[in-house]
Design a protein around this motif. Structure first.
Motif, PDB file in Angstrom:
ATOM      1  N   ASP A   1       0.832  -1.199   0.000  1.00  0.00           N
ATOM      2  CA  ASP A   1       0.000   0.000   0.000  1.00  0.00           C
ATOM      3  C   ASP A   1       0.872   1.258   0.000  1.00  0.00           C
ATOM      4  O   ASP A   1       2.066   1.198   0.296  1.00  0.00           O
ATOM      5  CB  ASP A   1      -0.902   0.024   1.239  1.00  0.00           C
TER       6      ASP A   1
ATOM      7  N   ASP B   1       1.096   3.503   2.108  1.00  0.00           N
ATOM      8  CA  ASP B   1       1.706   3.756   3.425  1.00  0.00           C
ATOM      9  C   ASP B   1       2.802   2.751   3.773  1.00  0.00           C
ATOM     10  O   ASP B   1       3.357   2.781   4.865  1.00  0.00           O
ATOM     11  CB  ASP B   1       0.645   3.778   4.524  1.00  0.00           C
TER      12      ASP B   1
ATOM     13  N   THR C   1       2.404  -0.619   3.895  1.00  0.00           N
ATOM     14  CA  THR C   1       1.875  -1.871   4.436  1.00  0.00           C
ATOM     15  C   THR C   1       1.890  -2.952   3.356  1.00  0.00           C
ATOM     16  O   THR C   1       1.301  -2.781   2.292  1.00  0.00           O
ATOM     17  CB  THR C   1       0.429  -1.685   4.935  1.00  0.00           C
TER      18      THR C   1
ATOM     19  N   ARG D   1       0.660  -6.453   1.923  1.00  0.00           N
ATOM     20  CA  ARG D   1      -0.536  -7.292   2.006  1.00  0.00           C
ATOM     21  C   ARG D   1      -0.353  -8.507   1.119  1.00  0.00           C
ATOM     22  O   ARG D   1       0.245  -8.424   0.063  1.00  0.00           O
ATOM     23  CB  ARG D   1      -1.764  -6.545   1.498  1.00  0.00           C
TER      24      ARG D   1
ATOM     25  N   ILE E   1       5.910  -9.708   3.977  1.00  0.00           N
ATOM     26  CA  ILE E   1       6.047  -8.686   5.014  1.00  0.00           C
ATOM     27  C   ILE E   1       7.511  -8.275   5.188  1.00  0.00           C
ATOM     28  O   ILE E   1       7.824  -7.099   5.400  1.00  0.00           O
ATOM     29  CB  ILE E   1       5.443  -9.189   6.340  1.00  0.00           C
TER      30      ILE E   1
ATOM     31  N   THR F   1      -1.482  -9.276   6.973  1.00  0.00           N
ATOM     32  CA  THR F   1      -0.604  -8.123   7.141  1.00  0.00           C
ATOM     33  C   THR F   1       0.239  -8.382   8.380  1.00  0.00           C
ATOM     34  O   THR F   1      -0.052  -9.296   9.154  1.00  0.00           O
ATOM     35  CB  THR F   1      -1.395  -6.807   7.327  1.00  0.00           C
TER      36      THR F   1
ATOM     37  N   GLU G   1       4.206  -7.080  10.563  1.00  0.00           N
ATOM     38  CA  GLU G   1       5.346  -6.181  10.700  1.00  0.00           C
ATOM     39  C   GLU G   1       6.618  -6.970  10.962  1.00  0.00           C
ATOM     40  O   GLU G   1       6.581  -8.090  11.484  1.00  0.00           O
ATOM     41  CB  GLU G   1       5.121  -5.207  11.853  1.00  0.00           C
TER      42      GLU G   1
END
Length: 154
Positions: free
Chosen positions: A46, A48, A50, A52, A84, A116, A118
């Protein structure tokens, strides 16, 4: 749409752009035969940052009780840790050292399965990842994985 219809090459990474269907604008690994048979799993980043990864649940992903097979969810989580961690991988290859999961709720046919997460820590050759898989927005699996960077093929 056939498995490869609406898919175009993007270059050396092995990712190809999806140009048609539900996952238009996403990418898919055409070079990973296992993930193609298990999913295929689609991914994107995305605006930002992120990462996915997603797929649509089909009858072939279900167990005898009619819910998504735990092995399917864990296979998906294994693919997700690499999506990720892509930036932290810095172009390296890697292998999964550890993958654990907590099953939270069943997933069903027709649901959008999406992960998703981190990078919790990345240093040297080891990357720690935490994430969540959701089915139509509801949590179904929480996972943690550790990736070990490795050199290319022998």
């Amino acid at each position: 749409m056939s498995e490869n219809e609406g898919v175009g090459e993007t270059g050396a990474t092995g990712l190809v752009d999806v140009t048609e269907g539900e996952f238009a604008g996403w990418q898919v690994w055409q070079s990973d035969a296992f993930e193609q048979r298990a999913g295929p799993f689609y991914e994107k980043v995305d605006a930002d940052g992120t990462a996915r990864i997603a797929f649509r649940a089909e009858p072939r992903h279900m167990n005898g009780a009619g819910f998504m097979h735990g092995g399917c969810l864990m296979t998906f989580a294994d693919a997700a840790i690499f999506t990720i961690a892509r930036k932290a991988m810095d172009g390296s290859h890697g292998v999964t050292l550890t993958l654990t999961g907590d099953f939270l709720d069943p997933a069903r046919v027709g649901q959008l399965i999406e992960a998703t997460g981190e990078v919790v820590r990345a240093g040297g050759k080891t990357i720690f990842v935490a994430g969540i898989v959701k089915a139509d927005g509801a949590p179904v699996l929480r996972f943690d994985g550790i990736i070990r960077k490795v050199r290319g093929s022998r």
